[in-house]
Motif scaffolding. Structure first.
Motif, mmCIF file in Angstrom:
data_model
loop_
_atom_site.group_PDB
_atom_site.id
_atom_site.type_symbol
_atom_site.label_atom_id
_atom_site.label_comp_id
_atom_site.label_asym_id
_atom_site.label_seq_id
_atom_site.Cartn_x
_atom_site.Cartn_y
_atom_site.Cartn_z
ATOM 1 N N SER A 126 86.223 2.196 44.763
ATOM 2 C CA SER A 126 86.854 1.730 43.808
ATOM 3 C C SER A 126 87.771 2.723 43.383
ATOM 4 O O SER A 126 87.298 3.953 43.355
ATOM 5 N N VAL A 127 89.092 2.488 43.352
ATOM 6 C CA VAL A 127 90.021 3.553 42.910
ATOM 7 C C VAL A 127 90.637 3.338 41.745
ATOM 8 O O VAL A 127 91.187 2.075 41.424
ATOM 9 N N LYS A 128 91.139 4.389 40.815
ATOM 10 C CA LYS A 128 91.918 4.063 39.557
ATOM 11 C C LYS A 128 92.993 5.001 39.464
ATOM 12 O O LYS A 128 92.904 6.295 39.957
ATOM 13 N N GLU A 129 94.150 4.584 39.177
ATOM 14 C CA GLU A 129 95.297 5.666 38.870
ATOM 15 C C GLU A 129 95.538 5.699 37.291
ATOM 16 O O GLU A 129 95.924 4.974 36.906
ATOM 17 N N PHE A 130 94.782 6.451 36.627
ATOM 18 C CA PHE A 130 94.951 6.658 35.032
ATOM 19 C C PHE A 130 95.961 7.161 34.772
ATOM 20 O O PHE A 130 96.545 7.030 33.760
ATOM 21 N N GLY A 131 96.958 7.944 35.634
ATOM 22 C CA GLY A 131 98.183 8.519 35.243
ATOM 23 C C GLY A 131 97.967 10.036 34.549
ATOM 24 O O GLY A 131 96.952 10.370 34.488
ATOM 25 N N PRO A 132 99.004 10.396 34.370
ATOM 26 C CA PRO A 132 98.854 12.052 33.592
ATOM 27 C C PRO A 132 98.704 12.138 32.469
ATOM 28 O O PRO A 132 99.274 12.393 31.453
ATOM 29 N N LEU A 133 97.249 11.620 32.121
ATOM 30 C CA LEU A 133 97.037 11.660 30.601
ATOM 31 C C LEU A 133 96.425 13.054 30.030
ATOM 32 O O LEU A 133 96.068 12.882 28.983
ATOM 33 N N GLY A 134 96.496 13.970 30.858
ATOM 34 C CA GLY A 134 95.769 14.964 30.789
ATOM 35 C C GLY A 134 94.350 15.229 31.221
ATOM 36 O O GLY A 134 93.554 13.954 31.510
ATOM 37 N N ARG A 135 93.888 16.530 31.539
ATOM 38 C CA ARG A 135 92.609 16.726 31.930
ATOM 39 C C ARG A 135 91.269 15.885 31.308
ATOM 40 O O ARG A 135 90.611 15.185 31.810
ATOM 41 N N GLU A 136 91.448 16.021 30.069
ATOM 42 C CA GLU A 136 90.210 15.393 29.209
ATOM 43 C C GLU A 136 90.097 13.855 29.214
ATOM 44 O O GLU A 136 89.147 13.240 29.564
ATOM 45 N N ALA A 137 91.397 13.503 29.044
ATOM 46 C CA ALA A 137 91.362 12.063 29.140
ATOM 47 C C ALA A 137 91.106 11.341 30.204
ATOM 48 O O ALA A 137 90.383 10.416 30.422
ATOM 49 N N VAL A 138 91.719 11.972 31.468
ATOM 50 C CA VAL A 138 91.472 11.467 32.951
ATOM 51 C C VAL A 138 89.707 11.492 33.115
ATOM 52 O O VAL A 138 89.078 10.629 33.448
ATOM 53 N N ARG A 139 89.068 12.927 32.840
ATOM 54 C CA ARG A 139 87.703 12.953 32.878
ATOM 55 C C ARG A 139 86.946 11.704 32.024
ATOM 56 O O ARG A 139 85.868 11.216 32.559
ATOM 57 N N ARG A 140 87.287 11.454 30.872
ATOM 58 C CA ARG A 140 86.488 10.669 29.930
ATOM 59 C C ARG A 140 86.924 9.149 30.538
ATOM 60 O O ARG A 140 85.957 8.346 30.542
ATOM 61 N N ALA A 141 88.136 8.711 31.122
ATOM 62 C CA ALA A 141 88.206 7.392 31.576
ATOM 63 C C ALA A 141 87.455 7.424 32.715
ATOM 64 O O ALA A 141 86.888 6.219 33.181
ATOM 65 N N SER A 142 87.306 8.462 33.660
ATOM 66 C CA SER A 142 86.503 8.280 34.664
ATOM 67 C C SER A 142 85.272 8.005 34.542
ATOM 68 O O SER A 142 84.203 7.134 35.064
ATOM 69 N N VAL A 143 84.480 8.765 33.522
ATOM 70 C CA VAL A 143 83.094 8.518 33.116
ATOM 71 C C VAL A 143 82.728 6.925 32.686
ATOM 72 O O VAL A 143 81.976 6.314 32.994
ATOM 73 N N ASP A 144 84.002 6.611 31.690
ATOM 74 C CA ASP A 144 83.688 5.062 31.364
ATOM 75 C C ASP A 144 83.813 4.117 32.643
ATOM 76 O O ASP A 144 82.844 3.192 32.734
ATOM 77 N N HIS A 145 84.476 4.446 33.660
ATOM 78 C CA HIS A 145 84.613 3.705 34.587
ATOM 79 C C HIS A 145 83.466 3.683 35.593
ATOM 80 O O HIS A 145 83.039 2.572 36.128
ATOM 81 N N ALA A 146 83.044 4.922 35.807
ATOM 82 C CA ALA A 146 81.854 5.094 36.467
ATOM 83 C C ALA A 146 80.451 4.193 35.888
ATOM 84 O O ALA A 146 79.805 3.491 36.526
ATOM 85 N N LEU A 147 80.335 4.335 34.662
ATOM 86 C CA LEU A 147 79.334 3.508 33.997
ATOM 87 C C LEU A 147 79.571 2.241 34.258
ATOM 88 O O LEU A 147 78.710 1.217 34.193
ATOM 89 N N GLU A 148 80.710 1.731 34.008
ATOM 90 C CA GLU A 148 81.155 0.068 34.203
ATOM 91 C C GLU A 148 80.699 -0.213 35.866
ATOM 92 O O GLU A 148 80.287 -1.309 36.045
ATOM 93 N N LEU A 149 80.927 0.757 36.688
ATOM 94 C CA LEU A 149 80.636 0.399 38.176
ATOM 95 C C LEU A 149 79.091 0.376 38.196
ATOM 96 O O LEU A 149 78.765 -0.502 39.131
ATOM 97 N N LEU A 150 78.332 1.309 37.596
ATOM 98 C CA LEU A 150 76.778 1.230 37.923
ATOM 99 C C LEU A 150 76.458 -0.225 37.004
ATOM 100 O O LEU A 150 75.383 -0.800 37.874
ATOM 101 N N LEU A 151 76.977 -0.350 35.865
ATOM 102 C CA LEU A 151 76.424 -1.887 35.297
ATOM 103 C C LEU A 151 76.649 -3.047 36.286
ATOM 104 O O LEU A 151 76.040 -3.877 36.423
ATOM 105 N N ASP A 152 77.950 -2.936 36.995
ATOM 106 C CA ASP A 152 78.066 -4.059 37.858
ATOM 107 C C ASP A 152 77.380 -4.272 38.940
ATOM 108 O O ASP A 152 76.840 -5.296 39.287
ATOM 109 N N ARG A 153 76.839 -3.044 39.274
ATOM 110 C CA ARG A 153 75.750 -2.982 40.610
ATOM 111 C C ARG A 153 74.389 -3.317 40.161
ATOM 112 O O ARG A 153 73.444 -3.830 40.870
#
Length: 155
Positions: A126-153
């Protein structure tokens, strides 16, 4: 129930152990999972592989792949996820590699993050383009997406 708690509940019901392979998130997915009491019966380990040598040594990512396409790529995300299962007792893993920022890395813009999950049914990218949200926001969005991907599996 939190996303992390739901991931653990579903993995527990299947008898699956989980591993994480993280780069730009710096272990935040592993932290989210291990923040849940009782996670040790389902969470096996987390690999924090920020550098190329760490990806190669700990996860078996191929150096020729890193040289050809760089760490922020589908190929490396897949190799990270597969390597996490191979190097652990896990049957489910999630890998994250991207550009948290600030700034871009060559042709890879800030906020570009590649994910892969490996389970007994194979590896999914899976690939996401979160945009230039800033380091903390990109990392938090990535954690949320990773957990969603685990749920999907797990569903």
């Amino acid at each position: 129930m939190s996303r992390a708690a739901e991931v653990l509940r579903l993995a527990r019901a299947k008898g699956w152990m989980i591993a994480t392979a993280e780069s730009c998130t710096g272990g935040l997915v592993a932290a989210a999972l291990t923040d849940v009491p009782g996670s040790s019966d389902v969470f096996d380990r987390g690999f924090l592989t920020y550098s190329y040598p760490a990806k190669v040594a700990m996860l078996g990512v191929r150096q020729d792949t890193l040289d050809a396409v760089g760490a922020v790529s589908e190929e490396v995300a897949r190799q990270m996820a597969e390597g996490a299962c191979e190097a652990s007792d896990a049957v489910l893993s999630v890998a994250i590699t991207g550009v948290a920022g600030p700034g871009a890395s060559g042709s890879k813009p800030e906020g570009l993050v590649h994910f892969a999950t490996t389970s007994p049914t194979g590896t999914v990218h899976s690939v996401k383009e979160f945009g230039p949200l800033g380091r903390e926001a990109v990392r938090r969005a990535s954690v949320d997406h990773a957990l969603e991907l685990l749920l999907d599996r797990l569903i």
